[in-house]
Design an enzyme around this catalytic site. Sequence first.
Site, mmCIF file in Angstrom:
data_model
loop_
_atom_site.group_PDB
_atom_site.id
_atom_site.type_symbol
_atom_site.label_atom_id
_atom_site.label_comp_id
_atom_site.label_asym_id
_atom_site.label_seq_id
_atom_site.Cartn_x
_atom_site.Cartn_y
_atom_site.Cartn_z
ATOM 1 N N SER A 100 7.059 -0.570 10.094
ATOM 2 C CA SER A 100 5.697 -0.447 9.589
ATOM 3 C C SER A 100 5.515 0.943 9.009
ATOM 4 O O SER A 100 6.108 1.916 9.508
ATOM 5 C CB SER A 100 4.715 -0.637 10.754
ATOM 6 O OG SER A 100 3.442 -0.126 10.408
ATOM 7 N N LYS A 103 5.287 -9.753 9.135
ATOM 8 C CA LYS A 103 4.784 -8.724 10.050
ATOM 9 C C LYS A 103 3.245 -8.780 10.125
ATOM 10 O O LYS A 103 2.661 -8.625 11.183
ATOM 11 C CB LYS A 103 5.290 -7.370 9.566
ATOM 12 C CG LYS A 103 4.458 -6.187 9.895
ATOM 13 C CD LYS A 103 4.828 -5.620 11.226
ATOM 14 C CE LYS A 103 4.130 -4.334 11.544
ATOM 15 N NZ LYS A 103 2.850 -4.130 10.907
ATOM 16 N N ASP A 104 2.591 -8.995 8.968
ATOM 17 C CA ASP A 104 1.132 -9.174 8.945
ATOM 18 C C ASP A 104 0.848 -10.669 8.905
ATOM 19 O O ASP A 104 0.404 -11.203 7.881
ATOM 20 C CB ASP A 104 0.535 -8.499 7.707
ATOM 21 C CG ASP A 104 0.483 -6.996 7.856
ATOM 22 O OD1 ASP A 104 -0.090 -6.524 8.838
ATOM 23 O OD2 ASP A 104 1.059 -6.303 6.998
ATOM 24 N N GLY A 146 11.595 -2.733 5.413
ATOM 25 C CA GLY A 146 10.914 -4.041 5.434
ATOM 26 C C GLY A 146 10.376 -4.390 4.046
ATOM 27 O O GLY A 146 10.491 -5.532 3.586
ATOM 28 N N HIS A 147 9.801 -3.408 3.351
ATOM 29 C CA HIS A 147 9.322 -3.654 1.979
ATOM 30 C C HIS A 147 10.504 -3.950 1.054
ATOM 31 O O HIS A 147 10.404 -4.792 0.156
ATOM 32 C CB HIS A 147 8.586 -2.426 1.432
ATOM 33 C CG HIS A 147 7.272 -2.143 2.081
ATOM 34 N ND1 HIS A 147 7.058 -1.055 2.878
ATOM 35 C CD2 HIS A 147 6.097 -2.816 2.029
ATOM 36 C CE1 HIS A 147 5.803 -1.054 3.291
ATOM 37 N NE2 HIS A 147 5.201 -2.113 2.797
ATOM 38 N N MET A 153 0.846 -1.191 0.000
ATOM 39 C CA MET A 153 0.000 0.000 0.000
ATOM 40 C C MET A 153 0.886 1.246 0.000
ATOM 41 O O MET A 153 0.463 2.329 0.409
ATOM 42 C CB MET A 153 -0.944 -0.009 1.197
ATOM 43 C CG MET A 153 -1.923 -1.183 1.122
ATOM 44 S SD MET A 153 -3.458 -0.926 2.004
ATOM 45 C CE MET A 153 -2.859 -0.726 3.654
ATOM 46 N N GLY A 154 2.133 1.092 -0.430
ATOM 47 C CA GLY A 154 3.043 2.230 -0.497
ATOM 48 C C GLY A 154 3.618 2.570 0.863
ATOM 49 O O GLY A 154 3.631 1.730 1.778
HETATM 50 O O1 PAF Z 1 -0.058 -5.691 3.497
HETATM 51 C C1 PAF Z 1 -0.510 -4.767 2.811
HETATM 52 O O2 PAF Z 1 0.148 -3.752 2.601
HETATM 53 C C2 PAF Z 1 -1.895 -4.902 2.200
HETATM 54 O O3 PAF Z 1 -2.769 -5.515 3.074
HETATM 55 C C3 PAF Z 1 -1.903 -5.592 0.826
HETATM 56 C C4 PAF Z 1 -1.437 -7.027 0.905
HETATM 57 C C5 PAF Z 1 -0.994 -4.818 -0.120
HETATM 58 C C6 PAF Z 1 -3.298 -5.596 0.257
HETATM 59 O O4 PAF Z 1 -3.794 -4.299 0.104
#
Ligand code: PAF
Length: 291
Positions: A187, A151-152, A29-30, A23-24
């Site tokens: 996060s 993390k999620d 972490g990304h 989600m940008g």
């Molecule tokens: O983890 C996230 O950032 C969001 O839940 C995802 C997987 C991109 C879906 O919108």
Amino acid sequence: MLVRTIHDLRPAPHTRRVLVPTMGALHVGHQRLIERARELAGSADSGGEVVVSVFVNPSQFNEPSDFERYPRDLDRDVAMAMAAGASWVYAPAVDEVYPPGGRVEVGELPLVATQPGLEDSFRPGHFAGVVRVVRRLFELVEPASACFGEKDWQQLAVVRAMSEAEGLGVRIEPVATVREASGLAMSSRNRLLSAAGLAQASAIGRGLRSARGAATPGEAQQAMVEALAEVEIEAEYAAVRDAWTLMPVEEHRGPTAPVRGLVAAWVEGVRLIDNAEVCVGEGLPFHSNAE
Ligand code: PAF
């Protein structure tokens, strides 16, 4: 390279395309997810493609105010994604993901999405929104694999169950949580916290760290609750569950089934989540839980 519609993505042999849905508001972490995606896809010269989607999905937010204030900075996201090895940053408009008049099916949610006392109890409809958008992104991008952060953890378990149950043919690749030196999980929401809030929030990671050494699920839960109470953090839940079914675990459980500590808590009006494998004994690395 930034693309705004799916037609701008070069057609690729999909066996070499890996998706990192985001989600940008990208952070280190990304970037770890993107680096892992690049390893899976192989080099660009050999035809490997990493697609990072940036889409703040309205259907997974319960509160309109949470959606409004979700951090957005596409230029910075593109720079960070490309530096980590992305081929494309795909930032579609809402109409491409949810075509007006079209229906993006949710279908039946996997059981793991609705375990009482966890995300679904506090954010009803959240996983329906996640499943809807992830399924749609898979349909648009057609990746061979997709990387999701641990993390999620609940989201990872839900997406994995959905993908298996529906035979979507997309391999789900978990990537370990990246933490600040304080133990706070990285996060996008951390940037909404003050320095004092960041210090307070690090108690979440501290609690999970001490729960790793706990002998029983009960002890693990107590360790998490105590760490939060010490800094007066308001917890929504601090639960110990079977890692993949997310069902409650019995107190005396064999060492074979992994157990996860899962926390959701509010700090300075920001909702934070974190998790880690617990009851695994002392001395094991805290941040490296990748399967
Ligand atoms: O983890 C996230 O950032 C969001 O839940 C995802 C997987 C991109 C879906 O919108």
